[in-house]
Motif scaffolding. Structure first.
Motif, PDB file in Angstrom:
ATOM      1  N   VAL A 219      16.970  16.125  38.391  1.00  0.00           N
ATOM      2  CA  VAL A 219      16.266  14.953  38.928  1.00  0.00           C
ATOM      3  C   VAL A 219      17.054  13.673  38.658  1.00  0.00           C
ATOM      4  O   VAL A 219      17.059  12.740  39.472  1.00  0.00           O
ATOM      5  CB  VAL A 219      14.847  14.860  38.340  1.00  0.00           C
ATOM      6  N   GLY A 220      17.753  13.638  37.542  1.00  0.00           N
ATOM      7  CA  GLY A 220      18.516  12.451  37.206  1.00  0.00           C
ATOM      8  C   GLY A 220      19.676  12.184  38.146  1.00  0.00           C
ATOM      9  O   GLY A 220      20.247  11.083  38.134  1.00  0.00           O
ATOM     10  N   HIS A 221      20.050  13.158  38.971  1.00  0.00           N
ATOM     11  CA  HIS A 221      21.148  12.987  39.924  1.00  0.00           C
ATOM     12  C   HIS A 221      20.639  12.698  41.342  1.00  0.00           C
ATOM     13  O   HIS A 221      21.453  12.536  42.257  1.00  0.00           O
ATOM     14  CB  HIS A 221      22.032  14.243  39.941  1.00  0.00           C
ATOM     15  N   MET A 222      19.322  12.658  41.512  1.00  0.00           N
ATOM     16  CA  MET A 222      18.753  12.350  42.816  1.00  0.00           C
ATOM     17  C   MET A 222      18.677  10.840  43.020  1.00  0.00           C
ATOM     18  O   MET A 222      18.628  10.065  42.061  1.00  0.00           O
ATOM     19  CB  MET A 222      17.346  12.954  42.937  1.00  0.00           C
ATOM     20  N   HIS A 223      18.657  10.439  44.283  1.00  0.00           N
ATOM     21  CA  HIS A 223      18.486   9.015  44.592  1.00  0.00           C
ATOM     22  C   HIS A 223      17.084   8.588  44.136  1.00  0.00           C
ATOM     23  O   HIS A 223      16.094   9.267  44.434  1.00  0.00           O
ATOM     24  CB  HIS A 223      18.648   8.786  46.095  1.00  0.00           C
ATOM     25  N   PRO A 224      16.985   7.482  43.424  1.00  0.00           N
ATOM     26  CA  PRO A 224      15.661   7.070  42.901  1.00  0.00           C
ATOM     27  C   PRO A 224      14.597   6.944  43.983  1.00  0.00           C
ATOM     28  O   PRO A 224      13.412   7.210  43.717  1.00  0.00           O
ATOM     29  CB  PRO A 224      15.962   5.707  42.248  1.00  0.00           C
ATOM     30  N   ASP A 225      14.996   6.547  45.184  1.00  0.00           N
ATOM     31  CA  ASP A 225      14.005   6.368  46.251  1.00  0.00           C
ATOM     32  C   ASP A 225      13.457   7.692  46.767  1.00  0.00           C
ATOM     33  O   ASP A 225      12.446   7.705  47.483  1.00  0.00           O
ATOM     34  CB  ASP A 225      14.625   5.590  47.417  1.00  0.00           C
ATOM     35  N   ASP A 226      14.120   8.821  46.436  1.00  0.00           N
ATOM     36  CA  ASP A 226      13.719  10.115  46.991  1.00  0.00           C
ATOM     37  C   ASP A 226      12.994  10.993  45.990  1.00  0.00           C
ATOM     38  O   ASP A 226      12.441  12.031  46.367  1.00  0.00           O
ATOM     39  CB  ASP A 226      14.956  10.871  47.501  1.00  0.00           C
ATOM     40  N   VAL A 227      12.998  10.608  44.710  1.00  0.00           N
ATOM     41  CA  VAL A 227      12.468  11.487  43.662  1.00  0.00           C
ATOM     42  C   VAL A 227      10.983  11.776  43.865  1.00  0.00           C
ATOM     43  O   VAL A 227      10.543  12.935  43.875  1.00  0.00           O
ATOM     44  CB  VAL A 227      12.714  10.874  42.270  1.00  0.00           C
ATOM     45  N   ALA A 228      10.173  10.736  44.030  1.00  0.00           N
ATOM     46  CA  ALA A 228       8.716  10.924  44.120  1.00  0.00           C
ATOM     47  C   ALA A 228       8.341  11.805  45.300  1.00  0.00           C
ATOM     48  O   ALA A 228       7.506  12.714  45.175  1.00  0.00           O
ATOM     49  CB  ALA A 228       8.033   9.559  44.218  1.00  0.00           C
ATOM     50  N   ARG A 229       8.962  11.563  46.455  1.00  0.00           N
ATOM     51  CA  ARG A 229       8.628  12.350  47.651  1.00  0.00           C
ATOM     52  C   ARG A 229       9.036  13.806  47.477  1.00  0.00           C
ATOM     53  O   ARG A 229       8.274  14.722  47.807  1.00  0.00           O
ATOM     54  CB  ARG A 229       9.332  11.746  48.868  1.00  0.00           C
ATOM     55  N   LYS A 230      10.237  14.035  46.930  1.00  0.00           N
ATOM     56  CA  LYS A 230      10.708  15.409  46.761  1.00  0.00           C
ATOM     57  C   LYS A 230       9.823  16.163  45.780  1.00  0.00           C
ATOM     58  O   LYS A 230       9.428  17.318  46.019  1.00  0.00           O
ATOM     59  CB  LYS A 230      12.161  15.384  46.283  1.00  0.00           C
ATOM     60  N   LEU A 231       9.480  15.560  44.639  1.00  0.00           N
ATOM     61  CA  LEU A 231       8.646  16.226  43.640  1.00  0.00           C
ATOM     62  C   LEU A 231       7.233  16.471  44.166  1.00  0.00           C
ATOM     63  O   LEU A 231       6.599  17.482  43.839  1.00  0.00           O
ATOM     64  CB  LEU A 231       8.610  15.404  42.358  1.00  0.00           C
ATOM     65  N   ARG A 232       6.731  15.534  44.971  1.00  0.00           N
ATOM     66  CA  ARG A 232       5.398  15.743  45.550  1.00  0.00           C
ATOM     67  C   ARG A 232       5.395  16.980  46.451  1.00  0.00           C
ATOM     68  O   ARG A 232       4.482  17.814  46.377  1.00  0.00           O
ATOM     69  CB  ARG A 232       4.980  14.500  46.337  1.00  0.00           C
ATOM     70  N   LEU A 233       6.412  17.144  47.273  1.00  0.00           N
ATOM     71  CA  LEU A 233       6.499  18.321  48.142  1.00  0.00           C
ATOM     72  C   LEU A 233       6.697  19.598  47.337  1.00  0.00           C
ATOM     73  O   LEU A 233       6.154  20.658  47.673  1.00  0.00           O
ATOM     74  CB  LEU A 233       7.652  18.137  49.138  1.00  0.00           C
ATOM     75  N   TRP A 234       7.487  19.503  46.253  1.00  0.00           N
ATOM     76  CA  TRP A 234       7.742  20.665  45.405  1.00  0.00           C
ATOM     77  C   TRP A 234       6.462  21.108  44.697  1.00  0.00           C
ATOM     78  O   TRP A 234       6.131  22.295  44.661  1.00  0.00           O
ATOM     79  CB  TRP A 234       8.835  20.300  44.415  1.00  0.00           C
ATOM     80  N   ASN A 235       5.704  20.164  44.176  1.00  0.00           N
ATOM     81  CA  ASN A 235       4.442  20.505  43.514  1.00  0.00           C
ATOM     82  C   ASN A 235       3.429  21.065  44.501  1.00  0.00           C
ATOM     83  O   ASN A 235       2.661  21.979  44.172  1.00  0.00           O
ATOM     84  CB  ASN A 235       3.864  19.273  42.816  1.00  0.00           C
ATOM     85  N   LEU A 236       3.422  20.537  45.714  1.00  0.00           N
ATOM     86  CA  LEU A 236       2.509  21.048  46.733  1.00  0.00           C
ATOM     87  C   LEU A 236       2.844  22.491  47.081  1.00  0.00           C
ATOM     88  O   LEU A 236       1.944  23.338  47.223  1.00  0.00           O
ATOM     89  CB  LEU A 236       2.593  20.167  47.987  1.00  0.00           C
TER      90      LEU A 236
END
Length: 664
Positions: A219-236
């Motif tokens: 996660v630390g290598h992801m673009h900060p603007d994309d982290v929340a959206r990506k994790l939300r989809l992953w948790n879903l």
């Protein structure tokens, strides 16, 4: 305890020292231990060949006090042929004579032989265990098959386990090879979402270690603007068990972010519970950029179509109004002349718009050919100023030039270079307020000739400066589009300069600070400069006016009628044909002096008509002129090949048409 059982128990106890292990060590210990316990010279443990029916592969062997080679052999005609059916065999003596086709028995001098099948869990034979000796075996007290039967189950289990382990190793090697060879990054995650495997390429890409990326380290290598959206989809996806898919930007070892597409599917146990997630990460940055470029191109296309509609309506409106005024003004000569002049100006504007669009198309498809010759830059600047004189005078601009006394020669196409400077001057005049200043300077240094065009106009903003030469880009973004234009002039100018091996650049201090354009061209070579001094052929003036019989072949009725009126006013006799068939018939019958032939005719195109006319005795030498809307270089080449004498592009200027009719 019976004597046989005592002996078997003792034998198994002795074998335990050799077989207290697993895998390859077990097999090697087993064959060596059996040779010792049973006092035989040869012991072989083999598995059935997976690809060759009736063949076996030796897993471990013992021969004459040492390990034997792991060979492969055919069971046909051997004592163990029956072992494949699950039957134990024992031949206490004379076995070589019983199986004369088994060459190994006679070569080794085998006298006695015993073999037991190694059965899988389903009861099918998967291998065999064989002992051989060079003396008869006395089985009256110590039957060797007893020991073989007792250890066959353990040996079969070890054989199956080794087979499964080999398959797993092969599978892991395949996965490792795929993981390292594929451009995708492969990953695996636990049901709670933590990564517990990543392919080595992930560490190479991110410039870190695999351990640093496992868990949630990636996660630390992801673009900060994309982290929340990506994790939300992953948790879903983990909550619903649905396939996972997301796009995000990942930082590489060079510090740049590139778009990635990750997809994953869940692995489930027999109860349906998710045990693992398996996924991949694919670089889609090029695709994303291409999509963005397409969206941008589509947006600019829509803007261009809107601009084109606006620019076409501008000249069409005064033409329509002028026609209406003429229709209502009767025979008022003054009004008629004024309206005619208005329409002439607007038609010239329309022709210029169409020519610019055609030039863009020709440049894009590589269909513009330069007609190079030594040209004096001072003449180019003079011609360009004269071409722009009407606009310059109309806006009251002050134009100053700073040109050297001596010639500045470039090896180029004069018409195209005049077009370049004209486009830049038009741009300067258009975007400079009334009464502004335009300066043109030229000079030479280090074999490069520079032409500078400076103005005191609206300037170019910092954000638009990098795109000023892009196709259909407009500096004027106002709704009224007071400055007009299609946004192709500067694009044409730069590409034409590129064709000449030069550069065209723009600078501006910002909005309201004016602009400067610099054209840099290679100076002409000494040989080219010498060619400028060679005697030049001079054109003759118009030939004396002669009444000609002109055949016009064109299916566009309104255009044909207008052309007929023009030719009649010029004093020529005009015959009209609106299709190819009647055109050929009329040409053969009336034998015109000149044929004006359209290319885009139905049924038979103008090229075919021209070839037909050239084949007829009556028109084989008649002057045939292509008068058409096709102006590309390919069309001109087709015109020449079809036998035309000249190619004119609609709408043709009246003077140009008259000169063509006269053969100039």
């Amino acid at each position: 305890m019976p004597l046989e059982q005592e002996w078997a128990a003792e034998a198994l106890f002795r074998l335990a020292d050799w077989t207290n292990c697993t895998g390859e060590a077990y097999f090697c210990g087993l064959v060596r231990g059996l040779a010792d316990v049973l006092s035989v010279r040869w012991v072989y443990l083999s598995r059935l060949h997976p690809l060759k029916p009736g063949h076996v592969q030796v897993v471990a062997g013992w021969a004459d006090g040492g390990p034997a080679a792991n060979i492969e052999y055919d069971l046909a005609h051997t004592p163990c042929a029956e072992v494949l059916t699950g039957t134990t065999c024992f031949f206490p003596t004379g076995v070589a004579g019983l199986f004369p086709k088994d060459q190994m028995l006679s070569d080794l001098g085998v006298e006695s032989y015993a073999g037991a099948p190694l059965r899988a869990a389903d009861g099918q034979a998967q291998g065999l265990l064989v002992i051989m000796h060079d003396r008869p075996i006395d089985a009256s007290r110590h039957h060797p098959c007893t020991i073989l039967g007792l250890i066959a189950g353990r040996a079969a289990a070890e054989l199956e386990r080794s087979r499964v382990e080999a398959q797993l190793r092969e599978r892991e090697e395949q996965i490792r090879f795929l993981s390292e060879s594929t451009p995708a990054l492969l990953w695996r995650a636990t049901p709670d979402g933590r990564l517990d495997y990543l392919s080595p390429r992930a560490a190479e890409y991110c410039g870190t270690t695999i351990d640093a990326l496992l868990g949630h380290g990636y996660v630390g290598h992801m673009h900060p603007d994309d982290v929340a959206r990506k994790l939300r989809l992953w948790n879903l996806a983990r909550t619903t068990g649905q396939p996972f898919e997301a796009e995000y930007r990942l930082r590489g070892v060079d510090g740049t972010y590139r778009w990635q597409l990750t997809r994953a599917l869940p692995e489930r146990d027999v109860t349906g519970a998710i045990t693992r997630w398996y996924g991949s990460v694919v670089d889609v940055d090029d695709r994303k950029r291409a999509e963005e470029a397409l969206r941008e191109a589509d947006r600019r296309k829509d803007e261009f179509l809107a601009m084109l509609a606006h620019e076409l309506r501008n000249p069409l409106a005064p033409i329509r109004h002028s026609l209406a005024v003429q229709a209502r003004s009767g025979d008022d000569v003054t009004v008629s002349r004024e309206m005619r002049e208005t329409m002439e100006r607007q038609v010239k504007h329309l022709v210029r718009l169409v020519d610019d669009l055609l030039d863009v198309s020709r440049l894009t498809t590589g269909q513009i050919t330069l007609r190079r010759q030594p040209v004096d830059v001072r003449d180019i600047v003079g011609d360009a100023i004269e071409t722009c004189r009407e606009m310059i005078d109309a806006k009251g601009h002050s134009v100053t030039t700073d040109l050297p006394v001596d010639a500045l020669l470039v090896d180029g196409d004069r018409i195209r270079l005049v077009q370049v400077v004209t486009n830049i001057l038009n741009n300067a005049a258009k975007f400079t307020a009334d009464g502004g200043d335009v300066e043109i300077a030229a000079g030479c240094h280090d074999g490069v000739i520079d032409i500078h065009v400076r103005d005191t106009g609206v300037g170019i903003s910092e954000d638009r400066l990098p795109h000023i030469f892009d196709l259909f880009v407009q500096s004027d973004q106002s709704p009224d589009r007071a400055h007009g234009g299609l946004g192709v002039g500067l694009t044409l100018a730069r590409r034409l300069v590129d064709l000449h091996g030069g550069t065209l650049t723009a600078t501006s201090a910002g909005a309201g600070c004016g602009s400067e354009f610099r054209i840099a061209l290679p100076r002409a070579t000494a040989q080219s400069a010498t060619a400028l001094d060679a005697p030049q052929a001079t054109k003759s003036g118009h030939a004396p006016q002669t009444r000609l019989r002109v055949l016009v072949v064109d299916d566009y009725v309104d255009a044909t009628r207008a052309l007929e009126r023009l030719l009649t006013v010029m004093g020529h006799e005009v015959i009209i044909a609106n299709d190819s068939k009647s055109g050929i018939e009329l040409a053969e019958r009336v034998r015109p002096d000149v044929i004006l032939l359209d290319i885009g005719l139905p049924e038979m195109d103008g090229y075919s008509v021209a070839r037909r006319l050239r084949s007829l005795p009556a028109t084989s030498t008649t002057r045939i002129i292509a008068l058409t809307g096709y102006g590309a270089e390919r069309a001109r080449q087709n015109v020449r090949e079809a036998g035309f004498d000249l190619h004119l592009v609609k709408p043709v200027d009246a003077d140009e048409l008259e000169a063509a009719l006269c053969g100039e």
